[in-house]
Design a protein around this motif. Structure first.
Motif, mmCIF file in Angstrom:
data_model
loop_
_atom_site.group_PDB
_atom_site.id
_atom_site.type_symbol
_atom_site.label_atom_id
_atom_site.label_comp_id
_atom_site.label_asym_id
_atom_site.label_seq_id
_atom_site.Cartn_x
_atom_site.Cartn_y
_atom_site.Cartn_z
ATOM 1 N N MET A 101 0.818 -1.207 0.000
ATOM 2 C CA MET A 101 0.000 0.000 0.000
ATOM 3 C C MET A 101 0.858 1.265 0.000
ATOM 4 S SD MET A 101 -3.186 -0.146 -0.461
ATOM 5 C CE MET A 101 -3.755 1.424 0.154
ATOM 6 N N ALA A 102 1.969 1.238 0.710
ATOM 7 C CA ALA A 102 2.849 2.417 0.731
ATOM 8 C C ALA A 102 3.351 2.717 -0.675
ATOM 9 C CB ALA A 102 4.022 2.178 1.683
ATOM 10 N N LEU A 103 3.783 1.701 -1.394
ATOM 11 C CA LEU A 103 4.288 1.892 -2.754
ATOM 12 C C LEU A 103 3.169 2.264 -3.712
ATOM 13 C CD1 LEU A 103 6.536 1.690 -4.894
ATOM 14 C CD2 LEU A 103 5.988 -0.744 -5.077
ATOM 15 N N PHE A 104 2.079 1.544 -3.661
ATOM 16 C CA PHE A 104 0.990 1.781 -4.616
ATOM 17 C C PHE A 104 0.357 3.155 -4.407
ATOM 18 C CE2 PHE A 104 0.098 -3.099 -4.689
ATOM 19 C CZ PHE A 104 1.347 -3.307 -5.252
ATOM 20 N N TRP A 105 0.204 3.567 -3.137
ATOM 21 C CA TRP A 105 -0.382 4.873 -2.891
ATOM 22 C C TRP A 105 0.575 5.983 -3.339
ATOM 23 C CZ3 TRP A 105 -4.830 6.861 -2.770
ATOM 24 C CH2 TRP A 105 -4.973 8.193 -2.403
ATOM 25 N N ALA A 106 1.868 5.787 -3.155
ATOM 26 C CA ALA A 106 2.835 6.791 -3.611
ATOM 27 C C ALA A 106 2.739 6.972 -5.124
ATOM 28 C CB ALA A 106 4.247 6.389 -3.199
ATOM 29 N N LEU A 107 2.546 5.884 -5.845
ATOM 30 C CA LEU A 107 2.384 5.980 -7.301
ATOM 31 C C LEU A 107 1.120 6.752 -7.670
ATOM 32 C CD1 LEU A 107 3.378 2.376 -8.388
ATOM 33 C CD2 LEU A 107 4.527 4.485 -9.065
ATOM 34 N N LEU A 108 0.019 6.430 -7.029
ATOM 35 C CA LEU A 108 -1.241 7.104 -7.354
ATOM 36 C C LEU A 108 -1.233 8.556 -6.883
ATOM 37 C CD1 LEU A 108 -3.983 6.827 -8.681
ATOM 38 C CD2 LEU A 108 -4.899 6.126 -6.463
ATOM 39 N N ALA A 109 -0.661 8.819 -5.735
ATOM 40 C CA ALA A 109 -0.643 10.191 -5.222
ATOM 41 C C ALA A 109 0.220 11.102 -6.096
ATOM 42 C CB ALA A 109 -0.131 10.208 -3.785
ATOM 43 N N GLY A 110 1.205 10.549 -6.755
ATOM 44 C CA GLY A 110 2.041 11.348 -7.647
ATOM 45 C C GLY A 110 1.436 11.552 -9.024
ATOM 46 N N VAL B 232 10.827 13.191 -6.629
ATOM 47 C CA VAL B 232 10.926 13.600 -5.225
ATOM 48 C C VAL B 232 9.596 13.377 -4.516
ATOM 49 C CG1 VAL B 232 11.220 15.615 -3.714
ATOM 50 C CG2 VAL B 232 12.837 15.209 -5.573
ATOM 51 N N ALA B 233 8.493 13.783 -5.144
ATOM 52 C CA ALA B 233 7.177 13.587 -4.530
ATOM 53 C C ALA B 233 6.908 12.100 -4.299
ATOM 54 C CB ALA B 233 6.087 14.195 -5.411
ATOM 55 N N PHE B 234 7.229 11.274 -5.289
ATOM 56 C CA PHE B 234 7.024 9.837 -5.157
ATOM 57 C C PHE B 234 7.794 9.284 -3.959
ATOM 58 C CE2 PHE B 234 8.874 5.648 -6.053
ATOM 59 C CZ PHE B 234 7.727 4.878 -5.987
ATOM 60 N N PHE B 235 9.074 9.631 -3.849
ATOM 61 C CA PHE B 235 9.875 9.093 -2.751
ATOM 62 C C PHE B 235 9.432 9.640 -1.392
ATOM 63 C CE2 PHE B 235 13.017 7.719 -5.965
ATOM 64 C CZ PHE B 235 13.103 6.397 -5.567
ATOM 65 N N TRP C 285 6.308 7.663 -0.619
ATOM 66 C CA TRP C 285 6.629 6.264 -0.342
ATOM 67 C C TRP C 285 7.282 6.121 1.029
ATOM 68 C CZ3 TRP C 285 10.726 2.890 -3.277
ATOM 69 C CH2 TRP C 285 10.490 1.544 -3.022
ATOM 70 N N ILE C 286 8.223 6.987 1.343
ATOM 71 C CA ILE C 286 8.895 6.923 2.641
ATOM 72 C C ILE C 286 7.914 7.207 3.772
ATOM 73 C CG2 ILE C 286 10.639 8.068 4.072
ATOM 74 C CD1 ILE C 286 12.316 8.284 1.445
ATOM 75 N N ALA C 287 7.001 8.163 3.559
ATOM 76 C CA ALA C 287 5.977 8.433 4.579
ATOM 77 C C ALA C 287 5.104 7.198 4.794
ATOM 78 C CB ALA C 287 5.125 9.625 4.165
ATOM 79 N N GLY C 288 4.706 6.564 3.716
ATOM 80 C CA GLY C 288 3.902 5.349 3.831
ATOM 81 C C GLY C 288 4.651 4.205 4.489
ATOM 82 N N SER D 41 7.125 4.529 6.642
ATOM 83 C CA SER D 41 7.319 4.810 8.073
ATOM 84 C C SER D 41 6.054 4.477 8.852
ATOM 85 C CB SER D 41 7.740 6.260 8.284
ATOM 86 O OG SER D 41 6.683 7.147 7.994
ATOM 87 N N VAL D 42 4.904 4.756 8.276
ATOM 88 C CA VAL D 42 3.640 4.386 8.904
ATOM 89 C C VAL D 42 3.501 2.869 8.940
ATOM 90 C CG1 VAL D 42 1.124 4.440 8.636
ATOM 91 C CG2 VAL D 42 2.468 6.537 8.367
ATOM 92 N N ALA D 43 3.871 2.210 7.854
ATOM 93 C CA ALA D 43 3.778 0.744 7.783
ATOM 94 C C ALA D 43 4.697 0.100 8.794
ATOM 95 C CB ALA D 43 4.118 0.269 6.375
ATOM 96 N N ARG D 44 5.889 0.623 8.954
ATOM 97 C CA ARG D 44 6.854 0.051 9.900
ATOM 98 C C ARG D 44 6.395 0.250 11.330
ATOM 99 N NH1 ARG D 44 11.285 1.731 12.675
ATOM 100 N NH2 ARG D 44 12.864 0.145 13.018
ATOM 101 N N ASN D 45 5.812 1.401 11.626
ATOM 102 C CA ASN D 45 5.363 1.688 12.977
ATOM 103 C C ASN D 45 4.114 0.910 13.358
ATOM 104 O OD1 ASN D 45 7.449 3.490 13.304
ATOM 105 N ND2 ASN D 45 6.232 5.257 12.696
#
Length: 160
Positions: free
Chosen positions: A104-113, A142-145, A148-151, A153-157
């Motif tokens: 979800m972190a990766l897929f949402w980063a793609l769609l959000a960009g 930059v927006a994608f990364f 993705w990193i925000a997603g 960090s949420v996934a890891r936490n």
């Protein structure tokens, strides 16, 4: 919230959107729908550039669009699932997350960009290669990364 509202909110608060998107529990149908939507948007974003290439080379546009369709709608999802799997394996070494959250972190980063990638497609089609095209591509990257990193960090936490 709707998808478009979440996309806009991601540009202001990427972590809070990631928390809300991942709070619903594992829904693989939703993850696949987000990935396919992102791939279709990226495919559509290629049309102006492909039209420019076809016009400048005086060839038919349909083979170019067919190749982009095959690549972005049929092959790219498999590639992104592989990237999500590798990401999950790496994150397991640092405290872990579920495979769904990594996807979800990766897929949402793609769609959000997607708004930026659509603009990049217009720049590539109307202006062509050059500094502005490279700048918009860098902004998308930059927006994608960041998303993705925000997603991640949420996934890891929130590892289950």
């Amino acid at each position: 919230m709707s998808i478009t509202q979440d996309i806009l909110a991601t540009y202001r608060r990427p972590k809070s959107v990631a928390v809300r998107r991942q709070a619903n529990g594992p829904r693989e149908d939703r993850a696949l729908a987000i990935l396919m939507a992102a791939c279709i948007v990226i495919f559509v974003a290629q049309w102006p550039r492909l039209s420019r290439e076809a016009h400048l080379s005086e060839t038919d546009i349909m083979p170019l669009i067919g190749g982009a369709l095959m690549g972005w709608v049929f092959m790219a999802p498999l590639f992104f699932y592989a990237i999500a799997f590798v990401t999950q394996l790496v994150l397991k070494g640092f405290g872990g997350t579920t495979g769904y959250r990594a996807r979800m972190a990766l897929f949402w980063a793609l769609l959000a960009g997607s708004p930026v990638i659509l603009f990049q497609g217009l720049v590539a089609g109307f202006i062509g290669p050059g500094l502005l095209n490279n700048l918009v591509s860098l902004i998308w990257l930059v927006a994608f990364f960041v998303f993705w990193i925000a997603g991640l960090s949420v996934a890891r936490n929130k590892a289950d």
